[in-house]
Design a protein around this motif. Structure first.
Motif, PDB file in Angstrom:
ATOM      1  N   ASP A 125       1.032  -1.060  -0.470  1.00 21.67           N
ATOM      2  CA  ASP A 125       0.161   0.124  -0.575  1.00 21.67           C
ATOM      3  C   ASP A 125       0.943   1.224   0.047  1.00 21.67           C
ATOM      4  N   LEU A 126       2.178   1.020   1.019  1.00 26.33           N
ATOM      5  CA  LEU A 126       3.164   1.886   0.958  1.00 26.33           C
ATOM      6  C   LEU A 126       3.845   1.703   0.493  1.00 26.33           C
ATOM      7  N   ILE A 127       5.346   2.756  -0.303  1.00 23.21           N
ATOM      8  CA  ILE A 127       6.764   3.014   0.120  1.00 23.21           C
ATOM      9  C   ILE A 127       7.353   3.652   0.868  1.00 23.21           C
ATOM     10  N   LEU A 128       7.669   3.273   2.039  1.00 25.03           N
ATOM     11  CA  LEU A 128       9.006   4.940   1.947  1.00 25.03           C
ATOM     12  C   LEU A 128      10.118   4.738   2.083  1.00 25.03           C
ATOM     13  N   CYS A 129      10.817   6.173   1.794  1.00 29.46           N
ATOM     14  CA  CYS A 129      12.336   5.941   1.453  1.00 29.46           C
ATOM     15  C   CYS A 129      12.532   7.033   2.165  1.00 29.46           C
ATOM     16  N   GLY A 130      14.013   7.228   2.668  1.00 33.61           N
ATOM     17  CA  GLY A 130      14.282   8.289   3.284  1.00 33.61           C
ATOM     18  C   GLY A 130      14.345   9.516   2.220  1.00 33.61           C
ATOM     19  N   ARG A 131      14.276  10.777   2.878  1.00 34.86           N
ATOM     20  CA  ARG A 131      14.359  11.875   2.158  1.00 34.86           C
ATOM     21  C   ARG A 131      15.448  11.697   0.928  1.00 34.86           C
ATOM     22  N   GLU A 132      16.586  11.247   1.608  1.00 35.67           N
ATOM     23  CA  GLU A 132      18.136  10.966   0.575  1.00 35.67           C
ATOM     24  C   GLU A 132      19.049  10.432   1.123  1.00 35.67           C
ATOM     25  N   ALA A 133      19.641   9.973   0.960  1.00 36.66           N
ATOM     26  CA  ALA A 133      20.354   8.946   1.346  1.00 36.66           C
ATOM     27  C   ALA A 133      21.885   9.702   1.836  1.00 36.66           C
ATOM     28  N   SER A 134      22.957   9.482   3.265  1.00 39.90           N
ATOM     29  CA  SER A 134      23.915  10.437   3.060  1.00 39.90           C
ATOM     30  C   SER A 134      25.006  10.298   2.877  1.00 39.90           C
ATOM     31  N   ASP A 135      24.855   9.754   1.327  1.00 34.95           N
ATOM     32  CA  ASP A 135      26.012   8.863   1.294  1.00 34.95           C
ATOM     33  C   ASP A 135      25.770  10.014  -0.227  1.00 34.95           C
ATOM     34  N   THR A 136      24.705   9.213  -1.453  1.00 32.63           N
ATOM     35  CA  THR A 136      24.916  10.070  -2.524  1.00 32.63           C
ATOM     36  C   THR A 136      24.579  11.131  -2.141  1.00 32.63           C
ATOM     37  N   ASN A 137      23.619  11.552  -1.189  1.00 36.01           N
ATOM     38  CA  ASN A 137      22.953  12.565  -1.612  1.00 36.01           C
ATOM     39  C   ASN A 137      22.105  13.516  -2.191  1.00 36.01           C
TER      40      ASN A 137
END
Ligand SMILES: Cc1cc2nc3c(=O)[nH]c(=O)nc-3n(C[C@H](O)[C@H](O)[C@H](O)COP(=O)(O)OP(=O)(O)OC[C@H]3O[C@@H](n4cnc5c(N)ncnc54)[C@H](O)[C@@H]3O)c2cc1C
Lengths: 265, 332
Positions: free
Chosen positions: A116-128
């Motif tokens: 129903d929902l896919i969640l990700c972080g707003r950005e990854a801390s390595d690639t930004n």
């Protein structure tokens, strides 16, 4: 509610900058002496999923892509309260860009099937970069809302507070959808002893490229559209003039004098 | 590949005004267009925006593509991605520049993948490779610990640019340009999201993005009470108060004043960092400041590698004396 959270293992972004080293020949970086960690913004996404699970019930499946994934790192979401862990673990998956990474993640999401929902972080801390979430949405053809600071689920829809430069928007989106999560969602919970014990008993499911029916030319380094031509450390001169003085008053007065001399105010 | 020509800048607007990030994008775009010997165009999208095109021309665009439709009044990904896909397919630019803002962060990746190309987010430098004529896209990675240079073989080559990293062209009201209106062709049903409300949480006084002096506090400030002392100094210097992430996460300060990679990117004349360690992610938001001053009890703190002036000491003791001294100087 079936929630899939995408989160990865990274070099510790909050280790002291002095421990950051580059292997220029291979365009790779490391934090000398600091073990890898779960990506902090991914952890906020895990926290968001657990808040929803508490409110609505359901299942949280964590999806992580990489190679050499340390079990104590990638199992942290389980210890926090997630239910299942799927690892796309193969050398062929690594060194991708947002596009090839999202392609593999989307293929895995399809194989997991129900979401129903896919969640990700707003950005990854390595690639930004902050592209994986929106890219998964494009591949799957579902709507996407980025930079969430609050997520509420009701009647097959998600009501999301989306961070803007001056405050936030309240956005409604039908499910299934992809949402990327910002730190304003609130500090990720610590794993409990009970959670850690439960996590020990959960074996991750490990998939190879063939398991998700994806051609190795489309994933990892082979599937990149963005080519990296150079990775380097910018130089900071670091010639700070420290104010002298025996007492705080002297230190403060000398600092103020230096600023006035430099016409800094 | 030869079919893709020119630089196009997606210009963000507020009401009927071009935002500074759009002028910065046009500045960067102008330099790339000159290096390639090609044209610079602007893309403006919104509702009732007839007044915007002349501003884009003033800032260097020779052509403005305007999409004006009530459905585009507010940013919504589905509407804007569809419209931009249409515009880009019509004008076929070699390069698209957007801002690394709450809109650009959302729109750029969606559009790039829709178009079958890639995007480099948050670029701080853009240049044309003299041999290949391709765009060299430099962006900070690892929270600012490193920079990476990217290129793509796919078209259009897309980037977002960091706030205040590029210099805007000096506006010239005599510059001439052409305006091309493109119909949006949107149906309300294309937009799957619905914006229910827009909440502004702006703090009173000068915004940190606009302030010439910013007094910022970190985790070491310890709470709301401490920030009152920072406010006193900021007021004296006609500046604004900012913070690193922990004070915002802890609710001591509103999220809108967070400085850094995932907060505001600012470049004031004077940045006073108090009890801030100077993490790469924080410095990403303020390293463009003209003069950085640090007050920190740890002489090894990373902030001293960026600061021009500093005091090693307890801010609780140093700050009151410093504020008093500044007050005295300003009075005389
Ligand atoms: C992907 C990502 C994005 C991020 N984005 C941001 C961002 O946008 N902005 C941001 O700020 N952070 C961001 N962070 C967090 C960042 O990594 C740091 O954790 C954070 O900046 C640390 O804040 P700080 O310097 O206030 O706290 P700390 O690192 O804990 O430093 C506190 C400092 O205060 C000093 N101190 C304590 N007491 C006193 C005293 N009495 N007198 C004088 N000095 C004292 C200490 O010596 C220390 O140097 C991000 C992290 C990640 C992973």
């Amino acid at each position: 509610m079936n929630i899939i959270v995408c989160v990865k293992q990274v070099i510790d972004p909050e280790a002291p900058p002095s421990s950051f080293k580059i292997d220029a020949a291979n365009n790779k970086a490391e934090m000398k002496g600091a073990p890898p960690v779960l990506d902090p913004y991914g952890e906020y996404a895990v926290e968001a999923s657990l808040k929803i699970k508490e409110a609505k019930g359901g299942k949280v499946t964590v999806l992580s892509l990489g190679s050499g994934l340390m079990r104590e790192v990638v199992k942290k979401p389980l210890a926090m309260g997630a239910d299942a862990l799927v690892l796309l673990e193969d050398e062929a998956f690594t060194a991708g860009d947002s596009w090839s990474t999202a392609g593999a993640l989307a293929a895995a999401v399809k194989k997991i099937g129900q979401y129903d929902l896919i969640l990700c972080g707003r950005e990854a801390s390595d690639t930004n970069a902050g592209q994986t979430g929106p890219a998964i949405a494009e591949v799957l053809g579902v709507p996407c809302v980025t930079l969430a600071r609050k997520i509420e689920i009701a009647d097959g829809k998600a009501k999301i507070e989306r961070v803007t430069s001056g405050g936030y928007d309240i956005v409604e989106v039908p499910l299934p959808a992809v949402v990327t999560v910002s730190n304003e969602i609130g500090e990720p919970r610590y794993p409990t002893i009970k959670g850690i014990m439960a996590a020990k008993k959960i074996e991750p499911v490990v998939w190879k490229p063939a398991d998700i029916g994806i051609d190795t030319s489309k994933i990892g380094a082979a599937g990149r559209r963005l080519k990296i031509s150079r990775l380097f450390q910018p130089i900071h001169e670091g010639k700070c003039e420290l104010a002298a003085g025996e007492t705080p008053e002297e230190l403060a007065a000398n600092l103020a004098l230096k600023l006035r001399e430099a016409k800094a105010f | 590949m030869a079919d893709y020509r020119g630089i196009a800048v997606f210009c963000e607007i507020k009401g009927d005004k071009l935002l500074p990030i759009a002028a910065e994008g046009l500045g960067a775009g102008r330099r790339l267009a000159d290096a390639l010997g090609q044209d610079l165009s602007a893309i403006v999208v919104g509702s009732n925006i007839a007044g915007v095109a002349p501003q884009a021309i003033m800032y260097g665009a020779s052509k403005v593509y305007a999409v004006d439709d009530p459905l585009l009044k507010y940013y919504q990904a589905d509407a804007y991605v569809n419209v931009m896909e249409k515009v880009v397919k019509q004008i076929m630019p070699a390069v698209i520049i957007m801002g690394q803002t709450d809109i650009g962060r959302d729109l750029a990746p969606r559009l790039a993948f829709r178009l079958g190309t890639a995007v480099t987010m948050d670029c701080v430098d853009l240049a044309i490779d003299p041999e290949s004529k391709r765009l060299l896209q430099t962006k900070p990675v690892y929270g600012g610990n490193a920079h990476a240079v990217f290129t793509t073989d796919t078209n259009p080559q897309m980037v977002t640019i960091r706030t205040k990293a590029m210099v805007a062209t000096v506006p010239d009201s005599l510059r001439k340009g052409e305006v091309v209106n493109i119909p949006a062709g949107l149906q309300a049903a294309d937009i799957r999201t619905k914006v229910i409300n827009r909440v502004l949480e702006e703090v009173a006084g000068i915004k940190i993005e606009d302030a010439q002096v910013v007094v910022s506090g970190g985790r070491g400030i310890g709470g709301t009470e401490g920030f009152k002392q920072l406010e006193e100094l900021a007021k004296l210097l006609k500046g604004a108060v900012g913070a690193s992430r922990p004070p915002c996460d802890n609710g001591w300060m509103p999220d809108t004043v967070q400085v850094g990679l995932t907060g505001k990117i600012i470049a004031p004349e004077l940045y006073i960092a108090i009890a801030i360690s100077g993490s790469s992610q924080h410095m990403s938001g303020c390293s463009g400041s003209k003069t950085i001053v640090a007050i920190n009890k740890d002489k090894e703190a990373n902030i001293f590698r960026y600061a021009r002036f500093g005091v090693v000491g307890d801010w609780k003791k140093v700050l009151p004396a410093f504020t008093a001294k500044i007050k005295e100087m300003l009075a005389s």
